[in-house]
Design a protein around this motif. Structure first.
Motif, PDB file in Angstrom:
ATOM      1  N   TYR A 126     116.795  65.739  28.727  1.00  0.00           N
ATOM      2  CA  TYR A 126     115.965  66.736  29.151  1.00  0.00           C
ATOM      3  C   TYR A 126     116.786  67.602  30.292  1.00  0.00           C
ATOM      4  O   TYR A 126     117.387  66.977  31.216  1.00  0.00           O
ATOM      5  CB  TYR A 126     114.560  66.399  29.674  1.00  0.00           C
ATOM      6  CG  TYR A 126     113.829  67.228  30.514  1.00  0.00           C
ATOM      7  CD1 TYR A 126     113.018  68.137  29.849  1.00  0.00           C
ATOM      8  CD2 TYR A 126     113.807  67.439  31.851  1.00  0.00           C
ATOM      9  CE1 TYR A 126     112.328  69.144  30.535  1.00  0.00           C
ATOM     10  CE2 TYR A 126     113.012  68.099  32.730  1.00  0.00           C
ATOM     11  CZ  TYR A 126     112.164  69.306  31.844  1.00  0.00           C
ATOM     12  OH  TYR A 126     111.585  70.125  32.808  1.00  0.00           O
ATOM     13  N   TYR A 127     116.597  68.884  30.252  1.00  0.00           N
ATOM     14  CA  TYR A 127     117.412  69.636  31.497  1.00  0.00           C
ATOM     15  C   TYR A 127     116.268  70.861  32.112  1.00  0.00           C
ATOM     16  O   TYR A 127     115.393  71.211  31.187  1.00  0.00           O
ATOM     17  CB  TYR A 127     118.462  70.582  30.813  1.00  0.00           C
ATOM     18  CG  TYR A 127     119.571  69.503  30.309  1.00  0.00           C
ATOM     19  CD1 TYR A 127     120.474  69.145  31.307  1.00  0.00           C
ATOM     20  CD2 TYR A 127     119.667  69.530  29.006  1.00  0.00           C
ATOM     21  CE1 TYR A 127     121.410  68.548  30.733  1.00  0.00           C
ATOM     22  CE2 TYR A 127     120.847  68.603  28.379  1.00  0.00           C
ATOM     23  CZ  TYR A 127     121.742  67.951  29.157  1.00  0.00           C
ATOM     24  OH  TYR A 127     122.770  67.358  28.917  1.00  0.00           O
ATOM     25  N   ARG A 128     115.978  70.740  33.118  1.00  0.00           N
ATOM     26  CA  ARG A 128     115.111  71.592  33.904  1.00  0.00           C
ATOM     27  C   ARG A 128     115.234  73.161  33.354  1.00  0.00           C
ATOM     28  O   ARG A 128     114.529  73.970  33.506  1.00  0.00           O
ATOM     29  CB  ARG A 128     115.212  71.531  35.334  1.00  0.00           C
ATOM     30  CG  ARG A 128     114.583  70.172  35.929  1.00  0.00           C
ATOM     31  CD  ARG A 128     114.313  70.553  37.536  1.00  0.00           C
ATOM     32  NE  ARG A 128     113.875  69.226  38.034  1.00  0.00           N
ATOM     33  CZ  ARG A 128     114.838  68.580  38.756  1.00  0.00           C
ATOM     34  NH1 ARG A 128     115.950  69.203  39.144  1.00  0.00           N
ATOM     35  NH2 ARG A 128     114.326  67.142  39.320  1.00  0.00           N
ATOM     36  N   ASP A 129     116.705  73.403  33.179  1.00  0.00           N
ATOM     37  CA  ASP A 129     117.039  74.798  32.773  1.00  0.00           C
ATOM     38  C   ASP A 129     117.008  75.263  31.469  1.00  0.00           C
ATOM     39  O   ASP A 129     117.584  76.171  30.974  1.00  0.00           O
ATOM     40  CB  ASP A 129     118.524  74.978  33.428  1.00  0.00           C
ATOM     41  CG  ASP A 129     118.656  75.059  34.935  1.00  0.00           C
ATOM     42  OD1 ASP A 129     117.726  75.066  35.663  1.00  0.00           O
ATOM     43  OD2 ASP A 129     119.744  74.867  35.212  1.00  0.00           O
ATOM     44  N   ARG A 155     112.791  64.030  34.732  1.00  0.00           N
ATOM     45  CA  ARG A 155     113.843  64.253  35.779  1.00  0.00           C
ATOM     46  C   ARG A 155     114.942  65.212  34.912  1.00  0.00           C
ATOM     47  O   ARG A 155     115.036  65.128  33.706  1.00  0.00           O
ATOM     48  CB  ARG A 155     114.507  63.218  36.596  1.00  0.00           C
ATOM     49  CG  ARG A 155     113.511  62.231  36.926  1.00  0.00           C
ATOM     50  CD  ARG A 155     114.199  61.050  37.791  1.00  0.00           C
ATOM     51  NE  ARG A 155     115.184  60.451  36.704  1.00  0.00           N
ATOM     52  CZ  ARG A 155     114.826  59.448  35.911  1.00  0.00           C
ATOM     53  NH1 ARG A 155     113.493  59.022  35.583  1.00  0.00           N
ATOM     54  NH2 ARG A 155     115.736  58.816  35.054  1.00  0.00           N
ATOM     55  N   ASP A 156     115.676  65.955  35.763  1.00  0.00           N
ATOM     56  CA  ASP A 156     116.721  66.712  35.330  1.00  0.00           C
ATOM     57  C   ASP A 156     117.842  65.813  34.597  1.00  0.00           C
ATOM     58  O   ASP A 156     118.282  64.877  35.162  1.00  0.00           O
ATOM     59  CB  ASP A 156     117.450  67.493  36.358  1.00  0.00           C
ATOM     60  CG  ASP A 156     118.090  68.736  35.823  1.00  0.00           C
ATOM     61  OD1 ASP A 156     118.131  69.045  34.674  1.00  0.00           O
ATOM     62  OD2 ASP A 156     119.351  68.782  36.345  1.00  0.00           O
ATOM     63  N   ARG A 157     118.237  65.912  33.466  1.00  0.00           N
ATOM     64  CA  ARG A 157     119.245  65.110  32.799  1.00  0.00           C
ATOM     65  C   ARG A 157     118.677  63.935  32.517  1.00  0.00           C
ATOM     66  O   ARG A 157     119.428  62.977  32.037  1.00  0.00           O
ATOM     67  CB  ARG A 157     120.539  65.224  33.373  1.00  0.00           C
ATOM     68  CG  ARG A 157     121.102  66.546  33.711  1.00  0.00           C
ATOM     69  CD  ARG A 157     122.520  66.526  34.586  1.00  0.00           C
ATOM     70  NE  ARG A 157     123.009  67.655  34.792  1.00  0.00           N
ATOM     71  CZ  ARG A 157     124.107  68.036  33.849  1.00  0.00           C
ATOM     72  NH1 ARG A 157     124.539  67.430  32.995  1.00  0.00           N
ATOM     73  NH2 ARG A 157     124.555  69.233  34.070  1.00  0.00           N
ATOM     74  N   HIS A 263     120.976  71.960  24.923  1.00  0.00           N
ATOM     75  CA  HIS A 263     121.519  71.927  26.263  1.00  0.00           C
ATOM     76  C   HIS A 263     121.155  73.398  26.774  1.00  0.00           C
ATOM     77  O   HIS A 263     120.856  74.263  25.964  1.00  0.00           O
ATOM     78  CB  HIS A 263     122.779  71.522  26.590  1.00  0.00           C
ATOM     79  CG  HIS A 263     123.775  72.349  25.972  1.00  0.00           C
ATOM     80  ND1 HIS A 263     124.174  73.772  26.255  1.00  0.00           N
ATOM     81  CD2 HIS A 263     124.647  72.166  24.765  1.00  0.00           C
ATOM     82  CE1 HIS A 263     125.184  74.079  25.477  1.00  0.00           C
ATOM     83  NE2 HIS A 263     125.401  73.027  24.637  1.00  0.00           N
TER      84      HIS A 263
END
Length: 412
Positions: A126-129, A155-157, A263
């Motif tokens: 999971y990526y925030r961006d 959480r990010d990454r 990604h």
């Protein structure tokens, strides 16, 4: 050495690690295969992770000090390769268990480009961006599943697919097909033309370097990837067209599976436009009209069937000889359309109008011959359409008027 798997990587340490775990599951047991990992200027510890990773096959880990584009990174791996076969495998891919053995077995014939399945996708982190459409696809992938994560707590990454699921092959349960028009078009082409792409003249559209193999000697023969292409996109098409012109035949193998780990988008629309303009200028020749057609097909609203039919007639016209000026006008019109949409400052409409107006008698003659004597329809129709919408020159009306005049003269 039978084969070299070439993996360029940039700022993708966590996805590359899963890639290498999957390579350790390959069914091929020989030691005559090497894996070449090129850290393409990363600052996230990619090089150190790759060097330390316990891979079952011999490996070379190379470091490029400064990122100079994917073509440069891939070429760095190609130059270091010793395998007779190159297998292109991006850092963010997860290969099926028989990926390697199938690529090796597929090259029983010479001069083949073997294209594996290129549109499988999987969310491993999971990526925030993530873009909104990526988040929507991620939620859709976990809909009605008991192991769906707590979206608010991510959480990010954060890893979504555990290492063990890659080690035992269960990752494939989470893979899905990319659902975009481009992929739908490729699937339809395969339904109509089969894995050998019979009667399909634009096979280089399948040349996507995340799951592809070709003889190293052929890549060296045509000059590797074009390192002038530094932004995202079209560097693989560029190599594909040169391999095709050098006599390679394309085979599609949907059973050779590899899934792309999603990604955040790392390119912009301007990257694509810049590379498309570069490719179209590089191949501004009647012998590469197919490349300009592939790059500009969408902006001209041409279907895949229309593109194929037009290009088949372009190839037929090239073989006839004596129609070079006709094809030069067609190419100029294609390029004008591309410039008007993608590069307005280079618009040369007035100059081209004068050139085409002076060639109308020859164009009308060639149109008549190609239509009446050789039964062509799509190429003449498209040239006439471009001339009318771009230059307001109605070649079809002139052609009809000339035909009517000839008929009246004959009756008299």
């Amino acid at each position: 050495m039978k084969a070299s798997i070439v993996i360029p990587s940039y700022q993708a340490k966590e996805r590359l690690r899963l890639n290498l775990i999957a390579l350790n599951r390959q069914t091929y047991g020989g030691e005559d295969v090497e894996v070449i990992i090129v850290d393409n200027g990363s600052t996230d510890g990619t090089f150190e992770m790759a060097e330390a990773f316990p891979l079952k096959y011999p490996k070379k880990v190379l470091r490029v000090a400064r990122n100079r584009g994917i073509a440069f990174g891939r070429n760095t791996g190609i130059r270091a390769a010793s395998g007779d076969l190159l297998i292109f495998h991006d850092s963010d891919m997860i290969a099926g268990d028989s990926f390697l053995s199938q690529h090796l077995a597929a090259h029983e014939e010479r001069d083949l480009v073997v294209c594996g399945l290129s549109w499988k996708r999987i969310y491993t982190f999971y990526y925030r961006d993530f873009a909104p459409d990526q988040l929507e696809a991620l939620h859709r992938a976990y809909r009605r599943r008991e192991d769906a994560p707590d979206w608010a707590a991510l959480r990010d990454r954060q890893q979504l697919i555990p290492d063990q699921a890659v080690r035992d092959g269960r990752w494939a349960e989470n893979a899905f097909d990319l659902d975009v028009d481009f992929v739908k078009g490729l699937k339809q082409i395969l339904r109509e033309h089969g894995p050998e792409l019979t009667d399909y003249s634009l096979a280089r559209r399948f040349f996507i370097t995340n799951n592809l193999s070709v003889a190293r000697s052929k890549v060296l023969e045509v000059g590797l990837l074009d390192e002038s292409i530094r932004r995202y996109g079209f560097e693989d098409y560029d190599l594909g067209i040169r391999l095709y012109k050098a006599g390679c035949r394309v085979r599609i193998r949907q059973d050779i599976v590899s899934a792309h780990q999603e990604h955040p988008v790392n390119f912009s629309y301007l990257d694509m436009v810049s590379n498309m303009n570069y490719i179209c200028e590089k191949y501004n020749s009647i012998y590469f009209i197919d490349m300009v057609l592939v790059c500009g097909g969408d902006m001209m609203l041409l279907s895949d069937r229309q593109l194929n039919a037009i290009n088949q007639e372009v190839n037929q016209t090239l073989a006839l000889k004596g129609f070079e000026e006709f094809l030069s006008v067609y190419l100029a019109l294609l390029q004008l359309k591309r410039r008007q949409v993608l590069d307005p400052p280079s618009d040369n409409t007035a100059e081209l109008y004068a050139a085409v107006a002076g060639k109308i008698p020859a164009l009308i003659r060639d149109l008549a011959v190609l239509q009446r004597q050789y039964g062509m329809t799509e190429l003449p129709r498209h040239l006439c359409h471009l001339a009318k919408c771009l230059l307001n020159i109605d070649l079809e009306a002139i052609l009809l008027a000339n035909g009517a005049a000839r008929n009246n003269s004959g009756e008299a």
